[in-house]
Design an enzyme around this catalytic site. Structure first.
Site, PDB file in Angstrom:
ATOM      1  N   LYS A 196      -1.434 -68.662  10.651  1.00 24.74           N
ATOM      2  CA  LYS A 196      -0.476 -69.045   9.593  1.00 24.74           C
ATOM      3  C   LYS A 196      -0.713 -68.313   8.288  1.00 24.74           C
ATOM      4  CE  LYS A 196      -3.766 -72.018  10.514  1.00 24.74           C
ATOM      5  NZ  LYS A 196      -4.198 -73.297  10.985  1.00 24.74           N
ATOM      6  N   VAL A 256       2.689 -73.041  13.146  1.00 27.03           N
ATOM      7  CA  VAL A 256       3.055 -74.307  12.488  1.00 27.03           C
ATOM      8  C   VAL A 256       3.128 -75.410  13.535  1.00 27.03           C
ATOM      9  CG1 VAL A 256       4.768 -75.518  11.080  1.00 27.03           C
ATOM     10  CG2 VAL A 256       4.458 -73.053  10.801  1.00 27.03           C
ATOM     11  N   ILE A 270       3.707 -78.146  18.828  1.00 28.67           N
ATOM     12  CA  ILE A 270       5.097 -78.606  18.647  1.00 28.67           C
ATOM     13  C   ILE A 270       6.036 -77.405  18.573  1.00 28.67           C
ATOM     14  CG2 ILE A 270       6.685 -79.909  17.169  1.00 28.67           C
ATOM     15  CD1 ILE A 270       4.262 -81.222  15.870  1.00 28.67           C
ATOM     16  N   GLY A 310     -12.517 -79.181  16.927  1.00 32.05           N
ATOM     17  CA  GLY A 310     -11.818 -77.889  16.870  1.00 32.05           C
ATOM     18  C   GLY A 310     -10.498 -77.964  16.119  1.00 32.05           C
ATOM     19  N   LYS A 337       2.052 -73.361   5.919  1.00 34.86           N
ATOM     20  CA  LYS A 337       2.979 -73.713   7.006  1.00 34.86           C
ATOM     21  C   LYS A 337       4.354 -74.062   6.435  1.00 34.86           C
ATOM     22  CE  LYS A 337      -0.693 -75.305  10.104  1.00 34.86           C
ATOM     23  NZ  LYS A 337      -1.560 -76.448  10.426  1.00 34.86           N
TER      24      LYS A 337
HETATM   25  N1  HSE Z   1      -6.674 -76.641  10.807  1.00 35.14           N
HETATM   26  C1  HSE Z   1      -5.341 -76.760  11.304  1.00 35.14           C
HETATM   27  C2  HSE Z   1      -4.966 -78.233  11.310  1.00 35.14           C
HETATM   28  C3  HSE Z   1      -5.240 -76.164  12.671  1.00 35.14           C
HETATM   29  O1  HSE Z   1      -5.867 -79.083  11.205  1.00 35.14           O
HETATM   30  O2  HSE Z   1      -3.784 -78.560  11.407  1.00 35.14           O
HETATM   31  C4  HSE Z   1      -3.843 -76.021  13.192  1.00 35.14           C
HETATM   32  O3  HSE Z   1      -3.072 -75.150  12.404  1.00 35.14           O
END
Ligand code: HSE
Length: 409
Positions: free
Chosen positions: A99, A126, A130, A181, A199
């Protein structure tokens, strides 16, 4: 057969390779041909079975004419930007989850892909798994979008949900999000709202067809929120969310990322844990919502692979809209009126209450220890800030602990 390369073997890159192997039959069927990973590029070493595909030399991929589709899952702007530009200018389509890269250089890379009659695709950038870029690019293309509001960051939504439902400690919740993660390598991008901001800039750029610079979107994260904010949100009949919002009124685009108390009636109030949701209002379609896992290895990998399948099926045909490099101004969202909660430190409760009495319609006055909380209804930013400063100066001890908009019925 389509041979592809994967740049970066971290959470997303390894998810893409593993999911491609695990679901090979289905993916090949949808792409109408086998898709095989020929190279994994990473500076690190990995054991079997990746060692056979691993290269530390980007030129192996750049100069291999059989590789027509490249997955970029390195993250960060450099060297990803240089590599992606090189791949596109050599006729290789690129699918990315990055992003930062899309928000910063999306207009240029989309234009390059269009000129080369190939594709620069970024569904995974984004909302994790989804589908949102594709709908904005195709299904909603006929419509004029008037609002995009979203919970766009899985890490912060996970933290706020744990703080709300389990009284979780901020730092422990953040650690858990990192272990799963969800978080960025530098999690301040998540908790300070920058990830959501990038985003939102991508979605708005796509909706209006012009470059929106994410640096111009007012952004506040969740790192200053405490259990008191959670308690106040609860008392006000709402729940704390990090909300990214843009209202589009012809040429006027108002945008912001900030913590918001969403009351039950708001369509995004029920979105919890790592889930993300994007609410879109269009002049023709009315309201639509997109909901799913916003972060994590396999949800994100699934969105990247969907792009790979599209890229393989459209090797010599550009399928994405592009947005122009012309910049579109962002107006401060604070110009729009809303109810707002403020927490102010005080060493003179009597005096600050007196000051509050002079403010019209102020409600929900709560004293707690050395602070006071109040709701200032239907205020635009300027009026609100004037009140906040007069409170902080007259009875307050100078600390404005937090400011939170309130939305929904
Ligand atoms: N670090 C981001 C989040 C990962 O927690 O949404 C996904 O873009």
């Amino acid at each position: 057969m389509a041979e592809i390369a994967v740049l970066g073997y971290g959470t997303v890159g390894s998810g893409v390779v593993e999911a491609l192997w695990a679901n090979q039959y289905n993916i090949d069927r949808k792409a109408s041909q086998p898709i095989r990973v020929k190279y994994v590029f990473d500076v690190r070493e990995f054991g079997a079975p990746i060692d056979k595909l691993l290269t530390h030399n980007i030129d192996d991929i750049i100069y291999d004419n059989d590789v027509r589709v490249v997955v970029e899952a390195m993250g960060g702007v450099e060297p990803a930007y240089a590599y992606v530009k090189e791949m596109l200018s050599r006729g290789k389509s690129v699918c990315t989850s990055n992003k930062e890269l899309v928000a910063k250089h999306g207009a240029e890379l989309l234009t390059l892909a269009r000129d080369m009659n190939i594709n620069f695709l970024f569904e995974a950038s984004v909302g994790g798994g989804i589908p949102i870029i594709r709908p904005l690019n195709s299904s909603l293309a006929a419509d004029e979008i008037t609002e995009i509001s979203g919970i766009l960051n899985g890490t912060t939504n996970y933290i706020l949900t744990k703080m709300t439902k389990e009284n979780g400690d901020f730092n422990e919740c953040l650690q858990a999000a990192r272990q799963m993660g969800y978080a960025e390598r530098d999690p301040s991008a998540d908790i300070e709202g920058f990830d959501s901001c990038r985003k939102l800039a991508i979605l708005v750029s796509l909706a209006i067809g012009k470059q929106v610079d994410f640096e111009n979107i007012g952004t506040e994260g969740i790192s200053r929120l405490t259990q008191r904010d959670v308690a106040y949100a609860n008392e006000l009949g709402g729940t704390l969310k990090l909300l990214a919002t843009a209202k589009i009124d012809g040429p006027g685009v108002y945008a912001r990322v900030s913590p918001v108390i969403l009351r039950g009636g708001h369509p995004l109030a029920f979105v919890n844990d790592v889930y993300n949701a994007i609410y879109i209002k269009g002049k023709i379609i009315g309201e639509v919502m997109f909901y799913g896992r916003g972060a994590g290895k396999f949800p994100t990998a699934s969105a990247v692979i969907a792009d790979v399948v599209d890229a393989v099926k459209n090797l010599n045909r550009n399928i994405m809209h592009f947005w122009s490099t012309e910049k579109h101004e962002i107006l401060p969202y604070g110009a729009l009126k809303t109810d707002r909660l403020v927490r102010i430190g005080t060493n003179d409760a009597g005096k600050i209450c007196q000051t509050l009495n002079t403010v019209d319609n102020v409600t929900f006055i709560k004293l707690f220890g050395d602070e006071i909380a109040a709701v200032i209804p239907d205020a635009a930013n300027d009026a609100y800030e004037r009140i906040v400063h007069s409170l902080a100066a007259t009875g307050g001890d100078g600390r404005v602990i937090s400011r939170t908009a309130i939305e929904g019925e």
